[in-house]
Design an enzyme around this catalytic site. Structure first.
Site, short mmCIF file in Angstrom:
data_model
loop_
_atom_site.label_atom_id
_atom_site.label_comp_id
_atom_site.label_asym_id
_atom_site.label_seq_id
_atom_site.Cartn_x
_atom_site.Cartn_y
_atom_site.Cartn_z
N ARG A 257 -7.82 -2.84 5.10
CA ARG A 257 -6.80 -2.90 4.05
C ARG A 257 -5.44 -3.16 4.70
NH1 ARG A 257 -5.57 2.57 2.07
NH2 ARG A 257 -3.62 2.25 3.15
N HIS A 261 -2.33 1.36 0.00
CA HIS A 261 -3.45 1.68 -0.91
C HIS A 261 -3.15 1.13 -2.31
CE1 HIS A 261 -6.60 3.82 -3.00
NE2 HIS A 261 -5.70 4.36 -3.78
N TYR A 270 1.05 7.00 7.76
CA TYR A 270 -0.16 7.58 8.36
C TYR A 270 -0.94 6.63 9.26
CZ TYR A 270 -2.00 5.42 4.05
OH TYR A 270 -2.28 4.55 3.05
#
Ligand SMILES: [Mg+2]
Length: 365
Positions: A257, A261, A270
């Protein structure tokens, strides 16, 4: 000495730089097919960029970018038959576009407009709307596939999910019933290595997600999800297997990805820039472009013409989205029940009165 290691097939034809790893299937000689696949990956990416921009300027509510995962959806969408049924999750722009969902419908959906799930194209009228609850769509797909089996129809239910969804009970229950009843369903995992902020390495203790099919008694395998030739090849086999009544298939597509998100997330909190930079080296569009250029069937002129054509289509969809206007406020509740329950009728009346009062108040401001 015992081993819990399960050997599963893994397919890849193109290395990240677009060079061939081994002999290609015969269908890969079809230049028109390769161009079609490439075109839809480019269109998906340009649409994706526009959708994110529309969210950033407050024109749509939120959006789940497909960036980096275009190959998976384009391969699925190009192979499904019109009367197959797609039961998607929320990161399926590429499949939906290939199936015939209009770009303005996708924008309406993410803008909170119910008309975005009421597809105009007859060939996709039986496809399901995007599923936001995690993994519940896998069970819906088994319901659809059960209907196909009972009716004796040679149709396939195709459902997609992320890597995180495979930890949910709904997903495992769906695999179980699909195996027990040998349903005509293909499960595709978009393993993009992240479930929001949870990395794949701590998501599940098994070395692959595809091996979950083995426990349910059917076929599972892995494929390089950034190599569209590999995804196309294995998806084609999976669909035919299910269509011929030979049981379900679980295809784990390994990808990454590259975006957040959703537009409500900030992935820089993160994961490292170095990791993302490395993942860009593997992305699917450049990979197929390099392969086609190496074959002498793609060049800068074709690329520029394609990008201009796709950008015009994307802009037209934004114009159509703007021209659609807004729905009546009660549309947010009108589709909850086919027949409105008496116990909620008072609440509905109260809601409509409040909407009317608010509209009247605004008219006086
Ligand atoms: Mg994921």
């Amino acid at each position: 000495m015992t081993s819990n290691k399960i050997e599963l097939a893994y397919t890849r034809y193109l290395s990240p730089d677009g060079s061939l790893i081994g002999p290609l299937p015969d269908w890969a000689d079809d230049f028109n097919l390769l161009t079609r696949l490439y075109r839809h990956m480019v269109l998906t990416r340009l649409f994706d960029q526009k959708a994110v921009a529309l969210q950033r300027t407050g024109r749509i509510g939120t959006y789940a970018p497909t960036l980096g995962q275009e190959a998976i959806g384009v391969a699925i969408g190009s192979l499904m038959h019109p009367d197959d049924v797609l039961i998607p999750y929320y990161r399926d722009t590429a499949v939906q576009l290939m199936r015939g969902v209009r770009m303005e419908e996708i924008l309406l959906y993410w803008g909170g407009d119910e008309r975005g799930s009421d597809y105009a194209e007859p060939a996709v009228a039986q496809d399901f709307p995007l599923c936001v609850p995690i993994a519940t769509q896998a069970l819906h797909a088994c319901g659809v596939a059960t209907a196909f089996k009972i009716r004796g129809e040679h149709r396939v239910a195709v459902t997609t999910c992320g890597d995180g969804a495979t930890s949910k009970g709904d997903f495992l229950e769906a695999l179980n019933v699909a195996g027990a009843w040998q349903l005509p369903v293909v499960f595709v995992i978009n393993n993009n290595q992240w479930a929001i902020s949870v990395p794949r390495r701590i998501q599940c203790g098994a070395p692959t997600l595809a091996q979950k099919a083995i426990g349910a008694g059917f076929h599972g395998e892995q494929v390089d999800g950034n190599d569209i030739l590999a995804v196309y090849d294995r998806m084609q086999v999976a669909l035919e297997r299910a269509r011929q009544g030979k049981g379900p298939v679980l295809l784990e597509c390994l990808s990454y990805r590259l975006g957040d998100h959703t537009t409500a997330d900030d992935a820089t909190r993160y994961r490292s820039a170095e990791e993302v930079k490395q993942a860009w080296q593997e992305e699917p569009i450049k990979r197929l472009q390099s392969f086609m250029a190496g074959q002498g069937v793609w060049d800068e002129g074709r690329e520029q013409a394609l990008v201009a054509e796709c950008q015009a289509l994307v802009q037209q969809s934004v114009d159509n989205f703007d021209a659609a206007g807004t729905q009546a406020p009660e549309s947010v509740i009108d589709h909850v029940y086919a027949k409105w329950p008496a116990v909620l009728a008072d609440q509905r009346e109260d809601f409509l009165e409040r909407v009317a009062r608010r509209a009247g108040g605004q008219a006086h401001e």
